[in-house]
Design a protein around this motif. Structure first.
Motif, short mmCIF file in Angstrom:
data_model
loop_
_atom_site.label_atom_id
_atom_site.label_comp_id
_atom_site.label_asym_id
_atom_site.label_seq_id
_atom_site.Cartn_x
_atom_site.Cartn_y
_atom_site.Cartn_z
N MET A 32 0.83 -1.21 0.00
CA MET A 32 0.00 0.00 0.00
C MET A 32 0.86 1.26 0.00
O MET A 32 0.58 2.23 -0.69
CB MET A 32 -0.91 0.01 1.23
CG MET A 32 -2.02 -1.00 1.20
SD MET A 32 -3.22 -0.67 -0.12
CE MET A 32 -3.97 0.83 0.47
N THR A 33 1.93 1.23 0.80
CA THR A 33 2.81 2.40 0.86
C THR A 33 3.48 2.64 -0.49
O THR A 33 3.61 3.77 -0.94
CB THR A 33 3.89 2.18 1.94
OG1 THR A 33 3.25 1.77 3.14
CG2 THR A 33 4.66 3.45 2.21
N GLN A 35 2.28 1.84 -3.28
CA GLN A 35 1.26 2.31 -4.22
C GLN A 35 1.11 3.83 -4.18
O GLN A 35 0.69 4.44 -5.17
CB GLN A 35 -0.09 1.64 -3.92
CG GLN A 35 -0.20 0.21 -4.38
CD GLN A 35 -0.01 0.06 -5.88
OE1 GLN A 35 1.08 -0.30 -6.32
NE2 GLN A 35 -1.03 0.35 -6.66
N ILE A 36 1.46 4.43 -3.05
CA ILE A 36 1.37 5.89 -2.96
C ILE A 36 2.23 6.53 -4.04
O ILE A 36 1.79 7.39 -4.79
CB ILE A 36 1.81 6.40 -1.56
CG1 ILE A 36 0.83 5.95 -0.49
CG2 ILE A 36 1.92 7.91 -1.55
CD1 ILE A 36 1.26 6.31 0.91
N GLU B 58 -6.23 -2.41 -2.91
CA GLU B 58 -6.19 -1.14 -2.18
C GLU B 58 -7.57 -0.79 -1.63
O GLU B 58 -7.69 -0.20 -0.56
CB GLU B 58 -5.68 -0.01 -3.08
CG GLU B 58 -4.23 -0.17 -3.50
CD GLU B 58 -3.85 0.84 -4.57
OE1 GLU B 58 -3.48 1.96 -4.21
OE2 GLU B 58 -3.93 0.49 -5.76
N TYR B 61 -8.12 -2.59 1.60
CA TYR B 61 -7.16 -2.36 2.68
C TYR B 61 -7.74 -1.64 3.91
O TYR B 61 -7.43 -2.06 5.05
CB TYR B 61 -5.94 -1.61 2.16
CG TYR B 61 -4.82 -1.54 3.17
CD1 TYR B 61 -4.03 -2.66 3.44
CD2 TYR B 61 -4.58 -0.38 3.89
CE1 TYR B 61 -3.03 -2.62 4.39
CE2 TYR B 61 -3.57 -0.33 4.84
CZ TYR B 61 -2.80 -1.45 5.09
OH TYR B 61 -1.81 -1.41 6.04
N TYR B 118 -2.05 4.54 6.28
CA TYR B 118 -0.80 3.97 5.78
C TYR B 118 0.21 3.70 6.91
O TYR B 118 1.39 3.50 6.64
CB TYR B 118 -0.18 4.89 4.73
CG TYR B 118 -0.98 4.88 3.44
CD1 TYR B 118 -0.73 3.95 2.45
CD2 TYR B 118 -2.00 5.80 3.24
CE1 TYR B 118 -1.47 3.94 1.28
CE2 TYR B 118 -2.75 5.80 2.07
CZ TYR B 118 -2.48 4.86 1.09
OH TYR B 118 -3.20 4.84 -0.06
N ILE B 168 4.12 9.09 6.44
CA ILE B 168 3.11 8.46 5.60
C ILE B 168 1.77 9.16 5.80
O ILE B 168 0.91 9.12 4.95
CB ILE B 168 3.00 6.97 5.97
CG1 ILE B 168 4.38 6.34 5.79
CG2 ILE B 168 2.03 6.25 5.08
CD1 ILE B 168 4.58 5.09 6.57
N ILE B 171 -0.54 11.55 3.35
CA ILE B 171 -1.57 11.12 2.40
C ILE B 171 -2.44 10.09 3.10
O ILE B 171 -1.94 9.14 3.69
CB ILE B 171 -0.95 10.51 1.14
CG1 ILE B 171 -0.17 11.59 0.40
CG2 ILE B 171 -2.02 9.92 0.26
CD1 ILE B 171 0.78 11.04 -0.60
N GLY B 174 -5.83 7.06 -1.56
CA GLY B 174 -5.44 7.24 -2.95
C GLY B 174 -6.08 8.43 -3.62
O GLY B 174 -5.48 9.08 -4.46
N ILE B 177 -4.34 11.92 -3.33
CA ILE B 177 -3.15 12.19 -4.12
C ILE B 177 -3.48 13.05 -5.32
O ILE B 177 -2.70 13.89 -5.75
CB ILE B 177 -2.53 10.85 -4.60
CG1 ILE B 177 -2.05 10.07 -3.39
CG2 ILE B 177 -1.39 11.09 -5.57
CD1 ILE B 177 -1.73 8.63 -3.70
#
Lengths: 388, 401
Positions: A32-33, A35-36, B58, B61, B118, B168, B171, B174, B177
């Motif tokens: 996941m990290t 994917q950032i 994702e 998650y 995250y 982390i 953000i 997703g 971003i």
């Protein structure tokens, strides 16, 4: 076995569960990290493509090296913008429609990274996009935050086939404004080298730029540029204002309109004079000249110079107004006294010892401005009495 | 005939006529958390997936993260029971029986809702260990803990691994971003940039980058999983109040206190609009803490007057820490501080209730109200000096204090 499971089963299952969470959960979390940055890269490329209306794909390329330097206004030294990367932009049919240069320029600080998209179809700067910066920001909308939509609109569909590529600066964000302007100019240089684009030019040479100390014209025409132009090498002295814009002919041959229109670009590029004393006024009755120069504050530094009755010598120099902000509250590296210590030091040293002092550490911008004022006064003094 | 239970909280439903007990409270509490869990999954996973910005892994998650938090707390508590039990009870049956009355999953779930999405799993494991073992079991287990376990885990991680979490943290999902104006900053992070700047607080800088206050209410702004949606929290609040799991006035007084003092700070800072106190209660963890943590039966006072004082102090301290302290949030720290004072407040408020017109009652009431007023005044004065230009009456107060 059954007995072990009965007595140690909880322990085994718990530890196994923790191990599974640690290993597989950790892998998932790491994925996941990662994917950032994947999403950030996707977003970055998408944002570059958004600059070009019909752009569909990006392809990196190595731009041709050029040797052009610009002045860092905040530090008064030369530098070349850094090329971060460059892309060809192609449309649906794989045709090249634009090129994007991602450049890092120097405003207040280094690292003003922006993308400059140039259309290969009509030689226009399509638009720019700020990627990142280290400029001074303010939640109250000061400094870099002054660069609003109206400022950035100047870059939209800007024709590169002109001599004057200058951008209107925003007062209070001059260094950042200039950094963008330098970015556009450098992008054009790269584009010219990569695509055989010819940057328009004039047969014009700036021989010298100096202050006008004639009391009758100095307020309206603070600067004079000695120029040579045309195939016949005509010479002229022309009045220009503090923005280097043509104001009138002082002597010599009247230059053509294109020289008048573009004198600013050539004076800027000549770098003979960077910091200009401006907003001048002259009071004949009191024999006082008030000059203003801009350091860090958009409100400027105002200095009053008093002459004797016969206007042959300077009798006093007084700091009238300042809004600079270099002291300890603002800049921890500055170790001197509070504002206006730097301004007064320049004036006192010149008045008492006829010395223009060196730049004061951590107050560079104010020092540069004061140096310009004192140099102007020194020039005035030399004109009045031959430097006595 | 009414039946009463003594001893340590929670005991309100140990044995009513319907046979309802703490287990039912905790089940209802978990149900009350569901709107928040589902919204956080929707906002951070489903919606972003439907927008085409993330893949299915994702998307799953956020839910995985929350479930993992609960599972970690459950397993760790099970291990603790195993280690500390008699040999005869060291089997699945014995451990599960204890887990059944310990409600181990809740601190882990809350912890996951408080942490940024995250956050690495090993940090979540460490936080769950602190919450469950240190914050709860070492104090004697369910009903004996001084601090809210989840909050303790969150605070310790905040202090010890703030660099990793913050790196982390910029953000949260997703979708964020792709929104330039967010630039990864939470609303409270933006608020902290006003501190000492001399600039007046402004709607355009604090709210507009995220939309409007309606977006704050819905929860479509950056923030930890559980804290952004006031709407989801409100639904949880209504459920918990309806089921009498929590007292309605604790969250209302707490949020009301934050609202009023923030409003006063906004006025001092040059903007008297209602938007600022509304912004203040809708940002950070105020709403979440109000409903799910300030009402926690073990670590807060038990009598109604104590709850009122607790909520008032909590509100004042939240604003004090948020506007004057070095951290942008303030809710977690104020809750931990108030957890420490829960027992004295419970005691004093009990005396006030029973001896209001007598000397001890008046004395304790005077002490509590006096301290509260001093904190309010100090908060206003200190906040005023940090967020606004010179106002003469504020300066005068600073000289006096």
């Amino acid at each position: 076995m059954k007995n072990i499971l009965k007595t140690k089963g909880v322990l085994i299952v718990s530890i196994l569960l923790l191990l599974i969470i640690f290993i597989f959960g950790g892998m998932f979390s790491r994925y996941m990290t990662e994917q950032i940055s994947v999403h950030q890269e996707e977003r970055y490329r998408d944002s570059l493509l958004e600059l070009v209306e019909n752009g569909k794909t990006l392809e990196t390329f190595e731009p041709t090296e050029v040797d052009v330097t610009y002045t860092i206004l905040s530090e008064d030294r030369e530098y070349q913008p850094e090329i971060i990367e460059a892309y060809y932009v192609r449309d649906d049919n794989e045709n090249l429609v634009a090129v994007i240069y991602v450049l890092s320029t120097f405003g207040c600080e280094d690292g003003l990274v922006s993308a400059y998209a140039i259309s290969t179809e009509n030689n226009e700067l399509i638009n720019i996009k700020v990627i990142s910066h280290n400029e001074t920001v303010s939640v109250a909308g000061q400094f870099y935050n002054l660069l609003d939509e109206s400022f950035f609109n100047q870059f939209e569909n800007k024709n590169l086939d002109v001599i004057d590529l200058s951008i209107d600066s925003k007062a209070g964000a001059t260094y950042s404004s200039r950094a963008f302007e330098q970015g556009v100019k450098f992008a054009r240089e790269l584009y010219a080298a990569d695509f055989e684009f010819e940057i328009p030019s004039l047969q014009l040479t700036i021989n010298d730029v100096y202050y006008n100390y004639d009391f009758s014209t100095m307020v309206d025409y603070p600067l004079i540029a000695d120029v040579t132009f045309g195939r016949d090498n005509n010479v002229a002295s022309i009045y220009i204002d503090s923005d280097f814009t043509y104001q009138g002919l002082a002597s010599g041959v009247e230059p053509p309109q294109e020289v008048k229109d573009n004198i600013k670009v050539y004076v800027e590029d000549s770098k003979i004079i960077n910091h200009v004393v401006e907003d001048m006024s002259y009071n004949e009755t009191n024999h006082e000249i008030v000059v203003k120069v801009f350091g860090y504050s958009s409100q400027g530094i105002t200095v009053t110079v008093t002459l004797n009755d016969s206007e042959t010598a300077i009798t006093n120099i007084v700091l009238t107004e300042t809004h600079e902000s270099y002291d300890a509250d603002y800049n921890a590296r500055y170790t001197g006294n509070d504002v206006p210590a730097v301004e007064e030091q320049y004036i006192d040293e010149y008045l008492n010892n006829d010395v223009i002092i060196d730049t004061v550490a951590a107050a560079t911008v104010t020092s540069d401005a004061m140096e310009a004022v004192i140099e102007w006064i020194d020039g005035l003094d030399a004109t009045l009495n031959g430097g006595g | 005939m009414a039946r009463f239970a003594g001893g340590k909280a929670p005991f309100l439903r140990i044995a009513n006529e319907k046979g309802e007990n703490t287990k039912r409270i905790m089940r209802d509490f978990l149900i009350g958390l569901m709107p928040v869990i589902l919204f956080s999954w929707y906002k951070n996973g489903i919606q972003v997936y439907l927008d085409g910005n993330i893949n299915v892994y994702e998307m799953l998650y956020p839910l995985f993260f929350i479930i993992t938090g609960g599972l970690l707390a459950y397993v760790m508590e099970g291990l603790f029971f195993y280690i500390t039990s008699d040999k005869k009870e060291r089997d699945f049956k014995g451990v599960l029986r204890k887990l059944n009355t310990s409600f181990a999953i809740i601190p882990g779930v809350i912890l996951a809702l408080l942490l940024p999405l995250y956050t690495p799993i090993w940090i979540l494991m460490f936080a769950a260990f602190i919450a469950t073992i240190v914050g709860k079991m070492l104090f004697g287990g369910f009903g004996n803990n001084v601090f809210n376990p989840a909050l303790l885990g969150y605070a310790i991680v905040g202090f010890t691994f703030s660099g990793i979490v913050t790196d982390i943290n910029v953000i949260f999902n997703g979708s964020e971003i792709i929104i330039d104006s967010y630039a990864g900053a939470t609303p409270l992070g933006v608020l902290s940039s006003f501190r000492g700047s001399g600039d007046a607080l402004s709607y355009s800088a604090l709210v507009e980058p995220y939309g409007n206050l309606w977006d704050f209410f819905l929860g479509t702004i950056p923030g930890a999983l559980g804290e952004t949606s006031a709407l989801a929290i409100l639904i949880g609040f209504l459920w918990l109040t309806y089921r009498k799991v929590i007292k309605w006035f604790t969250p209302v007084i707490y949020i009301g206190t934050v609202f009023v003092i923030s409003w006063l700070i906004g006025i001092i800072a040059g903007d008297s609009g209602v938007w600022f106190p509304t912004y203040s209660i809708l940002t950070g963890g105020v709403m979440f803490a109000a409903v799910y943590m300030a009402t926690e039966p073990v670590t807060t006072p038990t009598n109604p007057l104590g709850k009122i004082f607790f909520a008032l102090f909590l509100g004042v301290l939240t604003v004090l820490f948020r506007f004057v302290g070095s951290l942008p949030e303030g809710v977690g720290t104020s809750l931990i501080v108030m957890n420490i004072f829960a027992i004295p407040i419970d005691t004093y408020s009990g005396i006030i209730r029973t001896k209001l017109t007598k000397k001890p009652g008046i004395a304790y009431a005077s002490i509590l109200i006096g301290v509260l007023l001093i904190l309010v005044v100090y908060t206003l004065v200190a906040s005023g000096s940090m967020y606004t230009a010179n106002l003469s009456f504020i300066n005068a107060w600073q000289v006096i204090l």
